[in-house]
Design a protein around this motif. Structure first.
Motif, PDB file in Angstrom:
ATOM      1  N   TYR A 114       5.742  -4.718   1.147  1.00 32.94           N
ATOM      2  CA  TYR A 114       4.669  -4.243   0.268  1.00 32.94           C
ATOM      3  C   TYR A 114       5.015  -2.906  -0.396  1.00 32.94           C
ATOM      4  N   CYS A 115       5.602  -1.981   0.368  1.00 31.85           N
ATOM      5  CA  CYS A 115       5.837  -0.644  -0.188  1.00 31.85           C
ATOM      6  C   CYS A 115       7.323  -0.340  -0.374  1.00 31.85           C
ATOM      7  N   CYS A 175       9.590  -2.593   4.523  1.00 33.66           N
ATOM      8  CA  CYS A 175       8.319  -3.262   4.298  1.00 33.66           C
ATOM      9  C   CYS A 175       8.296  -3.909   2.905  1.00 33.66           C
ATOM     10  N   CYS A 218       0.995  -0.080   5.586  1.00 30.30           N
ATOM     11  CA  CYS A 218       0.490  -1.119   4.661  1.00 30.30           C
ATOM     12  C   CYS A 218      -0.373  -2.135   5.414  1.00 30.30           C
ATOM     13  N   CYS A 271       5.157  -2.639   7.049  1.00 32.82           N
ATOM     14  CA  CYS A 271       5.089  -1.424   7.865  1.00 32.82           C
ATOM     15  C   CYS A 271       3.661  -1.292   8.410  1.00 32.82           C
ATOM     16  N   ARG A 311       2.019   7.707  -1.866  1.00 35.48           N
ATOM     17  CA  ARG A 311       3.236   7.626  -1.036  1.00 35.48           C
ATOM     18  C   ARG A 311       4.496   7.639  -1.899  1.00 35.48           C
TER      19      ARG A 311
HETATM   20 ZN   LIG Z   1       4.635  -0.718   3.690  1.00 34.41          ZN
END
Ligand SMILES: [Zn+2]
Length: 316
Positions: free
Chosen positions: A115-116, A113, A150, A147, A218
């Motif tokens: 973003y994360c 992902c 997110c 993901c 997380r």
């Molecule tokens: Zn994510």
């Protein structure tokens, strides 16, 4: 990882719109008539919506770094449904677009992902929500591989809600951060014989992004997993290579050099705010950065035997 930049598809002028053109051209019936137009005597009579969206794409392309300035438009329910269906319906052209976006990334981001950087890709997040801007439902630079965690947490959010129009989220395609925004602290807990991590955010501009996506919590959780794998690697490498060294202190020196090299590779390949780098960096700089510490901490008898054989410690 969070706050790292991924590759936007290289789009020359109007190329972004070609993807839209392909998708709407493959529609059928009423949706095709609304989104694309009609073919009369081999001539395409483009619909009003088609011409409008073509102009909208030009606006997006000119504002990729200042998307907060885009203004919501209003559409009839029928037009809005058709525009959103460009993404919701699975045309061959859309599948091809998604594939192109993912293939354009580094091997790490082909599966993680944007973003994360923790979880796998479950779909595309619309950086500007398609609920508010249905015209950009399939704009290649509005689709972020993400993901489900997110994507779900970000939902329809886009602006931060303050008086000054500011984007609430880091845009992985066009925002770039080359300085340390995140700082991880490692701590050994004697009572449970384990480690814990605390993430500090050093720039409040990114708090909304990190908080909303739950990244702080997380990261702290995932850091424990990454670190545990590193600990196992350290012990197994010690057992495999200690025979090559005369004593523990020479081995410790070589271990620290190796750890620093790994940390530098993480920095180069994943970025300064990536979780991998932060875990390695916090450990490298900490007081726990020694093989002897792990051997004592986990009372590893195989490793202790190796040390005892060379007279580095006395076994009871
Ligand atoms: Zn994510």
């Amino acid at each position: 990882m969070a706050l790292a930049t991924i590759n936007p598809i290289d789009l020359g002028s109007d190329v972004s719109f070609l993807f839209y053109d392909k998708i709407v051209n493959s529609k059928r019936g009423d949706r095709k008539r609304i989104l694309y137009g009609e073919i009369i005597n081999d001539n395409v009579i483009y619909s009003e919506l088609y011409k409008k969206i073509k102009e909208k794409y030009r606006v997006y392309d000119k504002h990729v770094r200042i998307l907060e300035l885009l203004v919501e438009d209003s559409y009839s329910e029928v037009d809005k449904e058709a525009l959103q269906h460009c993404y919701d319906g699975s045309t061959v052209a859309l599948i091809e677009l998604k594939r192109t976006i993912i293939k354009n990334q580094s091997s790490f981001y082909q599966s993680k992902c944007a973003y994360c950087g923790i979880d796998g890709i479950d779909g595309m997040d619309h950086y500007i929500p398609k609920e508010k801007f249905p015209e950009y439902a399939v704009h290649p630079h509005n689709l972020i591989p993400a993901c489900s965690c997110c994507n779900g947490k970000k939902s329809d959010l886009f602006l931060n809600g303050s008086e000054i129009q500011r984007r609430a989220f880091f845009n992985p395609y066009f925002d770039e951060i080359n300085i340390n925004i995140l700082n991880l602290e490692i701590e050994y807990l004697e009572s449970t014989n384990s480690f814990s991590f605390k993430l500090n955010v050093e720039d409040e501009n990114y708090i909304v992004h990190l908080d909303t996506l739950g990244i702080i919590h997380r990261y702290e959780k995932e850091a424990i997993n990454i670190f545990d794998n590193l600990r196992i690697e350290i012990i197994s490498s010690f057992e495999a290579h200690f025979d090559m060294y005369d004593n523990l202190s020479t081995y410790e020196k070589s271990f620290k050099n190796q750890l620093k090299k790994s940390r530098d590779i993480k920095l180069r390949e994943r970025g300064i705010n990536s979780l991998d780098f932060l875990v390695y960096d916090s450990f490298y700089k900490s007081e726990y950065c020694s093989v002897a510490f792990f051997i004592n901490m986990f009372e590893d008898s195989n490793s202790k035997l190796k040390l005892a054989n060379k007279g580095n410690i006395k076994m009871d």
